[in-house]
Structures are given as C-alpha cells and as structure tokens.
Design an enzyme around this catalytic site. Structure first.
Site, PDB file in Angstrom:
ATOM      1  N   TRP A  15       8.056  13.257  -3.856  1.00 29.01           N
ATOM      2  CA  TRP A  15       8.570  13.891  -5.082  1.00 29.01           C
ATOM      3  C   TRP A  15       9.238  12.898  -6.020  1.00 29.01           C
ATOM      4  O   TRP A  15       9.534  13.228  -7.159  1.00 29.01           O
ATOM      5  CB  TRP A  15       9.586  14.975  -4.720  1.00 29.01           C
ATOM      6  CG  TRP A  15       9.017  16.197  -4.084  1.00 29.01           C
ATOM      7  CD1 TRP A  15       7.716  16.418  -3.714  1.00 29.01           C
ATOM      8  CD2 TRP A  15       9.730  17.389  -3.726  1.00 29.01           C
ATOM      9  NE1 TRP A  15       7.574  17.659  -3.152  1.00 29.01           N
ATOM     10  CE2 TRP A  15       8.796  18.275  -3.150  1.00 29.01           C
ATOM     11  CE3 TRP A  15      11.065  17.777  -3.823  1.00 29.01           C
ATOM     12  CZ2 TRP A  15       9.159  19.542  -2.679  1.00 29.01           C
ATOM     13  CZ3 TRP A  15      11.432  19.026  -3.361  1.00 29.01           C
ATOM     14  CH2 TRP A  15      10.483  19.913  -2.799  1.00 29.01           C
ATOM     15  N   LYS A  16       9.518  11.691  -5.541  1.00 30.61           N
ATOM     16  CA  LYS A  16      10.273  10.714  -6.323  1.00 30.61           C
ATOM     17  C   LYS A  16      11.588  11.367  -6.799  1.00 30.61           C
ATOM     18  O   LYS A  16      12.170  12.164  -6.069  1.00 30.61           O
ATOM     19  CB  LYS A  16       9.421  10.161  -7.461  1.00 30.61           C
ATOM     20  CG  LYS A  16       8.117   9.523  -6.933  1.00 30.61           C
ATOM     21  CD  LYS A  16       7.428   8.659  -7.931  1.00 30.61           C
ATOM     22  CE  LYS A  16       6.190   8.034  -7.305  1.00 30.61           C
ATOM     23  NZ  LYS A  16       5.529   7.081  -8.219  1.00 30.61           N
ATOM     24  N   HIS A 100       8.696   1.408  -0.666  1.00 31.96           N
ATOM     25  CA  HIS A 100       7.919   1.871  -1.811  1.00 31.96           C
ATOM     26  C   HIS A 100       8.044   0.861  -2.943  1.00 31.96           C
ATOM     27  O   HIS A 100       9.080   0.220  -3.115  1.00 31.96           O
ATOM     28  CB  HIS A 100       8.427   3.251  -2.260  1.00 31.96           C
ATOM     29  CG  HIS A 100       7.546   3.902  -3.279  1.00 31.96           C
ATOM     30  ND1 HIS A 100       7.606   3.581  -4.624  1.00 31.96           N
ATOM     31  CD2 HIS A 100       6.582   4.846  -3.157  1.00 31.96           C
ATOM     32  CE1 HIS A 100       6.715   4.304  -5.283  1.00 31.96           C
ATOM     33  NE2 HIS A 100       6.081   5.081  -4.413  1.00 31.96           N
ATOM     34  N   GLU A 102       8.588   1.032  -5.957  1.00 29.20           N
ATOM     35  CA  GLU A 102       9.722   1.228  -6.865  1.00 29.20           C
ATOM     36  C   GLU A 102      11.028   0.734  -6.238  1.00 29.20           C
ATOM     37  O   GLU A 102      11.923   0.258  -6.944  1.00 29.20           O
ATOM     38  CB  GLU A 102       9.802   2.706  -7.270  1.00 29.20           C
ATOM     39  CG  GLU A 102       8.643   3.110  -8.163  1.00 29.20           C
ATOM     40  CD  GLU A 102       8.312   4.583  -8.153  1.00 29.20           C
ATOM     41  OE1 GLU A 102       7.328   4.960  -8.824  1.00 29.20           O
ATOM     42  OE2 GLU A 102       9.018   5.367  -7.476  1.00 29.20           O
ATOM     43  N   GLU A 171      -0.514   1.078  -1.725  1.00 31.32           N
ATOM     44  CA  GLU A 171      -0.327   1.628  -3.065  1.00 31.32           C
ATOM     45  C   GLU A 171      -0.360   0.484  -4.077  1.00 31.32           C
ATOM     46  O   GLU A 171       0.652  -0.172  -4.309  1.00 31.32           O
ATOM     47  CB  GLU A 171       0.994   2.395  -3.152  1.00 31.32           C
ATOM     48  CG  GLU A 171       2.181   1.728  -2.439  1.00 31.32           C
ATOM     49  CD  GLU A 171       3.525   2.243  -2.922  1.00 31.32           C
ATOM     50  OE1 GLU A 171       3.599   3.406  -3.329  1.00 31.32           O
ATOM     51  OE2 GLU A 171       4.487   1.455  -2.908  1.00 31.32           O
ATOM     52  N   SER A 213      -2.009   7.450  -8.020  1.00 30.43           N
ATOM     53  CA  SER A 213      -2.641   8.456  -8.884  1.00 30.43           C
ATOM     54  C   SER A 213      -3.715   9.255  -8.142  1.00 30.43           C
ATOM     55  O   SER A 213      -4.802   9.508  -8.676  1.00 30.43           O
ATOM     56  CB  SER A 213      -3.230   7.793 -10.146  1.00 30.43           C
ATOM     57  OG  SER A 213      -2.217   7.172 -10.903  1.00 30.43           O
ATOM     58  N   GLY A 234       1.987  11.169  -5.379  1.00 34.72           N
ATOM     59  CA  GLY A 234       3.159  11.240  -6.233  1.00 34.72           C
ATOM     60  C   GLY A 234       3.199  12.512  -7.054  1.00 34.72           C
ATOM     61  O   GLY A 234       3.471  13.598  -6.549  1.00 34.72           O
ATOM     62  N   GLY A 235       2.911  12.402  -8.343  1.00 29.75           N
ATOM     63  CA  GLY A 235       3.032  13.532  -9.257  1.00 29.75           C
ATOM     64  C   GLY A 235       2.275  14.773  -8.840  1.00 29.75           C
ATOM     65  O   GLY A 235       2.754  15.906  -9.039  1.00 29.75           O
TER      66      GLY A 235
END
Length: 249
Positions: A15-16, A100, A102, A171, A213, A234-235
């Site tokens: 969900w980030k 991750h 990020e 990723e 993605s 992710g999204g």
C-alpha cells in the site's frame, strides 16, 4: 526435480503510504469477499504500521496474509521511530518488506543493512521479502546484473538455511510508479539470473516476484515466464477488484 512445481504463486500488495480507516475497510472487505477467485495463489497485504491492527483483524480467517513495509535490524533499545521484529511478531505479523527501492533511495539503506533487516525478520519467524532492482541509468548502462549481484551478495551470505526461508522481489526502479513495465522477457532474464545464484546456493525453490507497475492487464504475461513466481504490487493493490484479478491471473 522441476522446482517450478513446488513454487506456489505469491502476490503481495504494498500500500506504500496510502490508507484511511474507512477506505481500508472497504478494500479489505472486498479482498475477503473475492479471495476464492485466487485459490491457486497466496495473497499478502503489506500496510503502513498504524493500520496493521485493522488489517490483521479484517483479514483474520480469510487466508490472506499480512505484513509490514519495513522492519528494524535492532531487537530493542534507543532507536526512536523504529519497529522491531519481535514487536511485529507479538501481533502475528508473518511478512515484512526489506530493502524496497524507496527505502534504499530516500533513507539511504545499504545492501548490508537490508541483509541485517532480513536476518532480524527471520530471527522472529517473519518472512522477509528482499527487494532488489536497478535504476534507469544503471539499466541503460548495461549494469543490471552487476547491481543485482551486489545487492544480493550480503543476503546470500546469510547462508542457504536462511535464504531458503525468504522471498526475493525484483523491482526495476525505472518501472515503479512510472507506468513503465519491463517486458515479460526482460523480467524473465533478470529472474533467471537471480535463480542461477539461488541454485548455486542450492536453494532454487526460493520464490522470486516481479514488481514494477504490475496490473491485471499484464500479470498473465509476466506469470507465464518460468522464473517469475508472482508479483509485488503497488498502486493496483489499492483496488480490490484489480488486485484480485492479478492474483487470479
């Protein structure tokens, strides 16, 4: 032995930094209601720390697992803002993302730190999902394998017994949240490279996920590749119907 036969597909939703109690409840209710469509796939939700209690309660008995988006390498002490593996284990957490892109980029996490976080998770009975991947500049310079090898080296140094209990997620940084996706063959080539290193360590059964993605529209073609065992989403994991369609692909 064909190790692909014993690698059950795994789809993890990240969900980030998204979520709110009402929207979380709607999403989780939708996942629980539709989980039957993905009977050949293991599903996991990784949510921000404040919502893990809600996620755990909503998913209880559904067959969908849950986990954290990060974990501390420390067991306890004066580490303000950190959350230890034992704390997460206290509440039944079974999964944790580590390394991750990020976290590596925004928090300067090193390859060694990622391995130490993976070890901390394993020590508490939590399955770490170790993320690796190259930037666009590294990819364009032909450095993909060199970067992946470097990122994996301290993780593989934990030894076969430990590595056998974790999951790896490839990723490519250039494909995260950009709408760009590695072609199935591009992803397969990197997954095969990772699998070769796992095989050298005698743990070819470790699952390797693709992240970048991933959507319902491209999941099937990615999952058709022999070394892609699922996805880190992710999204698309924020929409129950989309996430379920990915898991059912």
């Amino acid at each position: 032995m064909n190790t692909a036969l014993i690698r059950k597909r795994l789809v993890i939703g990240n969900w980030k930094m998204h979520g709110a109690r009402p929207t979380n409840a709607t999403l989780l209710t939708g996942l629980c209601a539709g989980v039957g469509v993905a009977h050949n796939c293991e599903m996991v939700v990784c949510a921000p720390f404040p919502y893990l209690g809600q996620v755990s309660g909503c998913l209880h008995g559904s067959g969908i697992g849950w986990g954290s988006q990060d974990i501390s390498k420390h067991q306890q002490g004066a580490y303000t803002g950190e959350v230890s593996a034992s704390m997460l284990s206290d509440f039944g957490c079974q999964w944790a993302l580590v390394g991750h892109s990020e976290r590596r980029s925004f928090h300067c996490e090193t390859d060694q730190l990622v391995a130490e976080k993976a070890a901390a998770a394993l020590g508490a009975g939590i399955t770490p999902v170790v993320c690796v991947g190259e930037t666009q500049a590294e990819q364009e310079a032909g450095l993909t394998q060199e970067v992946i090898r470097r990122q994996l080296q301290p993780v593989l140094a934990l030894g076969a017994e430990s590595v056998a209990k974790l999951v790896i997620a490839y990723e490519p940084v250039w494909a995260i949240g950009t709408g760009l996706t590695a072609t199935p063959q591009q992803a397969q080539d990197v997954h095969a490279f990772i699998r070769a290193q796992l095989t050298e360590l005698n743990v070819p059964q470790v699952r390797i996920l693709y992240g970048g993605s991933v959507k319902a529209s491209n999941a099937s073609s990615l999952f058709a590749m022999s070394d892609i065992d699922g996805a880190l989403v992710g999204g698309a994991s924020l929409v129950a119907e989309e996430f379920l369609r990915i898991a059912a692909s």
